[in-house]
Design a protein around this motif. Sequence first.
Motif, mmCIF file in Angstrom:
data_model
loop_
_atom_site.group_PDB
_atom_site.id
_atom_site.type_symbol
_atom_site.label_atom_id
_atom_site.label_comp_id
_atom_site.label_asym_id
_atom_site.label_seq_id
_atom_site.Cartn_x
_atom_site.Cartn_y
_atom_site.Cartn_z
ATOM 1 N N GLN A 75 35.393 63.109 24.078
ATOM 2 C CA GLN A 75 36.826 62.850 23.886
ATOM 3 C C GLN A 75 37.413 63.858 22.905
ATOM 4 O O GLN A 75 38.469 64.447 23.152
ATOM 5 N N ARG A 76 36.724 64.082 21.790
ATOM 6 C CA ARG A 76 37.227 65.015 20.776
ATOM 7 C C ARG A 76 37.227 66.453 21.297
ATOM 8 O O ARG A 76 38.159 67.218 21.053
ATOM 9 N N ALA A 77 36.168 66.815 22.020
ATOM 10 C CA ALA A 77 36.082 68.170 22.563
ATOM 11 C C ALA A 77 37.200 68.422 23.568
ATOM 12 O O ALA A 77 37.822 69.494 23.578
ATOM 13 N N LEU A 78 37.475 67.444 24.405
ATOM 14 C CA LEU A 78 38.521 67.596 25.407
ATOM 15 C C LEU A 78 39.903 67.658 24.761
ATOM 16 O O LEU A 78 40.750 68.473 25.155
ATOM 17 N N ALA A 79 40.131 66.821 23.764
ATOM 18 C CA ALA A 79 41.423 66.834 23.065
ATOM 19 C C ALA A 79 41.664 68.192 22.407
ATOM 20 O O ALA A 79 42.789 68.722 22.431
ATOM 21 N N ALA A 80 40.611 68.775 21.838
ATOM 22 C CA ALA A 80 40.743 70.080 21.187
ATOM 23 C C ALA A 80 41.068 71.181 22.185
ATOM 24 O O ALA A 80 41.658 72.205 21.825
ATOM 25 N N ARG A 81 40.688 70.962 23.437
ATOM 26 C CA ARG A 81 40.929 71.970 24.479
ATOM 27 C C ARG A 81 42.178 71.653 25.303
ATOM 28 O O ARG A 81 42.410 72.264 26.340
ATOM 29 N N THR A 82 42.946 70.680 24.830
ATOM 30 C CA THR A 82 44.228 70.331 25.453
ATOM 31 C C THR A 82 45.285 70.440 24.360
ATOM 32 O O THR A 82 45.752 69.439 23.812
ATOM 33 N N PRO A 83 45.673 71.669 24.009
ATOM 34 C CA PRO A 83 46.506 71.863 22.813
ATOM 35 C C PRO A 83 47.930 71.344 22.917
ATOM 36 O O PRO A 83 48.537 71.034 21.884
ATOM 37 N N ALA A 84 48.490 71.252 24.113
ATOM 38 C CA ALA A 84 49.873 70.789 24.254
ATOM 39 C C ALA A 84 49.924 69.265 24.187
ATOM 40 O O ALA A 84 49.303 68.576 25.001
ATOM 41 N N ALA A 85 50.664 68.744 23.223
ATOM 42 C CA ALA A 85 50.736 67.291 23.028
ATOM 43 C C ALA A 85 51.189 66.543 24.282
ATOM 44 O O ALA A 85 50.623 65.487 24.598
ATOM 45 N N PRO A 86 52.182 67.023 25.029
ATOM 46 C CA PRO A 86 52.580 66.285 26.235
ATOM 47 C C PRO A 86 51.452 66.157 27.253
ATOM 48 O O PRO A 86 51.366 65.137 27.942
ATOM 49 N N GLN A 87 50.596 67.162 27.339
ATOM 50 C CA GLN A 87 49.474 67.089 28.272
ATOM 51 C C GLN A 87 48.455 66.053 27.817
ATOM 52 O O GLN A 87 47.890 65.320 28.638
ATOM 53 N N ARG A 88 48.217 65.971 26.514
ATOM 54 C CA ARG A 88 47.307 64.936 26.001
ATOM 55 C C ARG A 88 47.883 63.547 26.234
ATOM 56 O O ARG A 88 47.162 62.621 26.613
ATOM 57 N N GLU A 89 49.184 63.394 26.000
ATOM 58 C CA GLU A 89 49.821 62.086 26.176
ATOM 59 C C GLU A 89 49.784 61.657 27.649
ATOM 60 O O GLU A 89 49.523 60.484 27.952
ATOM 61 N N THR A 90 50.021 62.601 28.552
ATOM 62 C CA THR A 90 49.952 62.285 29.979
ATOM 63 C C THR A 90 48.539 61.888 30.375
ATOM 64 O O THR A 90 48.327 60.913 31.111
ATOM 65 N N SER A 91 47.547 62.625 29.868
ATOM 66 C CA SER A 91 46.159 62.314 30.177
ATOM 67 C C SER A 91 45.781 60.924 29.672
ATOM 68 O O SER A 91 45.086 60.161 30.358
ATOM 69 N N ALA A 92 46.250 60.574 28.487
ATOM 70 C CA ALA A 92 45.959 59.248 27.937
ATOM 71 C C ALA A 92 46.651 58.149 28.740
ATOM 72 O O ALA A 92 46.085 57.067 28.950
#
Length: 221
Positions: A75-92
Amino acid sequence: MGLLAPLLLGDGRLPVGAYTYSAGLEPAVVAGLARDRIPALLRARLHTVAVTEAAAAVLALRAAGRNPVDFGPVQRALAARTPAAPQRETSATLGRGVLRLARRLAPDHPAVTALAALRPRPLRPVALGALGAVLEVSEEELAHAVVYDELQTVASAALKLLPGDPLDSVAWILAAEPDAASAVTAALAVRDPDRLPARTAPLTERWALEHARRERRLFLA
């Protein structure tokens, strides 16, 4: 179920809210992407985000087979490789739908309880790894499902955003098969979260940031 599970995971009708996602196509179209450039977009995503997400899902599937189950590193590794906050929020947001389905299928499964306890909310590839454990799919089947889902998401969204002959979308997916196979091979070769590929696409990230500020849109991202 063993034979149907990978097909289920790669089906856009899976009840996890994926129909709200265009895999970056809507922001690309707003930025000027024409219909005849969709095959190029597919190839680009297969060599970047699809590899990273498929590898993360496979790593999560491996973690689900250990005792105790710990999705934190991937989870942490993937979050670090998804730098754009909107992309992380969509993924979540999409991950929440996957978790809901996993809970419905096997609420007491160790992978499901570990996923539910994960903070912050599990990203979609991590949740797909847990769901893959519930459905007892193989690593290769899961990687194929994630990569195929990338293709069909863009192709399906194109029917709404850039209408045309539906047979074109089938042709796009068939033409992308060599790149899809390469993405699966690359994903399966990743052995631990620290080696998760950081194949980011800066232009896609910029489009995602712009898309998040728009009030009129059809898809989350």
